[in-house]
Design an enzyme around this catalytic site. Sequence first.
Site, PDB file in Angstrom:
ATOM      1  N   HIS A 121       0.819  -1.218   0.000  1.00  0.00           N
ATOM      2  CA  HIS A 121       0.000   0.000   0.000  1.00  0.00           C
ATOM      3  C   HIS A 121       0.857   1.274   0.000  1.00  0.00           C
ATOM      4  CE1 HIS A 121       0.374  -0.107   4.539  1.00  0.00           C
ATOM      5  NE2 HIS A 121       0.426   1.196   4.350  1.00  0.00           N
ATOM      6  N   ASP A 151      -0.058  -7.558   1.399  1.00  0.00           N
ATOM      7  CA  ASP A 151       0.431  -6.181   1.547  1.00  0.00           C
ATOM      8  C   ASP A 151       1.954  -6.128   1.595  1.00  0.00           C
ATOM      9  OD1 ASP A 151       0.276  -3.481   1.661  1.00  0.00           O
ATOM     10  OD2 ASP A 151      -0.469  -3.344   3.714  1.00  0.00           O
ATOM     11  N   SER A 229       4.596   2.540   7.991  1.00  0.00           N
ATOM     12  CA  SER A 229       4.270   1.396   7.149  1.00  0.00           C
ATOM     13  C   SER A 229       5.459   0.982   6.303  1.00  0.00           C
ATOM     14  CB  SER A 229       3.092   1.729   6.225  1.00  0.00           C
ATOM     15  OG  SER A 229       1.900   1.832   6.949  1.00  0.00           O
TER      16      SER A 229
END
Length: 398
Positions: A121, A151, A229
């Site tokens: 992402h 992911d 992230s």
Amino acid sequence: MGTARGSAWERALLILAVLLVIFVGAAVGTGTAWYWFNADRDEAVQANPPPAPAATLPAALPILEQDQDLVPRIYERVAPAVVGITVRSMGMRGFYFPVAEEKSGSGFIIDSEGHILTNFHVVDGAREIQVSLANGNIVPGKLLGFDHSNDLAVIKIDPSGEGTAIATLGSSDNLRVGELAIALGNPFGLERTVTVGVISAKGRVLPAETGRDIKDVIQTDAAINPGNSGGPLLNARGDVIGINTAIKSPTEGSIGIGFAVPVDTVKRFLPDLLAGKEVKHPWLGISGITVTPQLAQEWKLPVKEGVLVAQVIPDGPADKAGIRAAAGGGSTYSGMVNLSQGDIIAAVGGRAIKSMDALYNEIDKLKVGQQVTLDIFRDGRRTGIEVTLAAWPEQLGW
């Protein structure tokens, strides 16, 4: 005369006796005073004990110093491998106006060839990727391989002349709740920030954008915020045990509930990611209910364990193979559910299935396009049905 001398001697002896009594009395009095002074002091010491015996402190201090040095040593070794990732893409404002968009995240270098692990992402939709290194250089990056459902993504930079550090991939298999957890990344653009916590839980389930669950996710209270992230989650040895991926929060910041994709999941698909492939996962195309003895008794089912097919996705692998759902008895959901009409999956490729999780895990071991035999119970009888697995759709949730 003799009487006078006797009286003199008696007076001398009397005076000597008095002096002796005075001397002994003084000595006894002095001794008694010393004893009770110390006794009172002893009682005062007992009534107000010190926090800890001084003798124990020297043994504790070296351990404390060692513990305080642990995180800095890990940071100094791993932080140079952590990178900042800036992604530029094009979006749409309304239906007609294209606009430039920018987002940022983290990643970490895993080999001397310049391969960087991050979340999908972070780089999804990228038209341009810029990677900021620990030495201050900013270099272009290229998306190599990705796994949308887990992911995960690998991007590539040219490491020539950069002297980049490398993060070591560990194992997430034997983690214990309560172990040290160290998160590294770039929250809100603050490069190479370290936060510390513990492994709060294991085996969490994190839904991906594709609707496919990411299994065995690590939960930690080490602060994870926007920008973290793709960064590494480390253990007390400084090895990567996960990739920081998501948080649960009523705000945009950490409240101590963060999640990381386990590194063992990463390592399973890493060869395909390094080869520049898009990882595809097998898909059966059903939703199901775990059969329990209570459910079997209530609905008079023929077995007490397995997976009852609740819904079949139209044109999916199960639908094409003729699997029958409890919801309306077909491939579409009518709202009228009769559980006794649905097929019950008892085995996949000869391996017994006792729950929906077990079915998911068995299917996930197989490959897209692979044919597998499902043992099912239908109308009280056991039979086998051949199903050819398809690739998990990008946006479909079953």
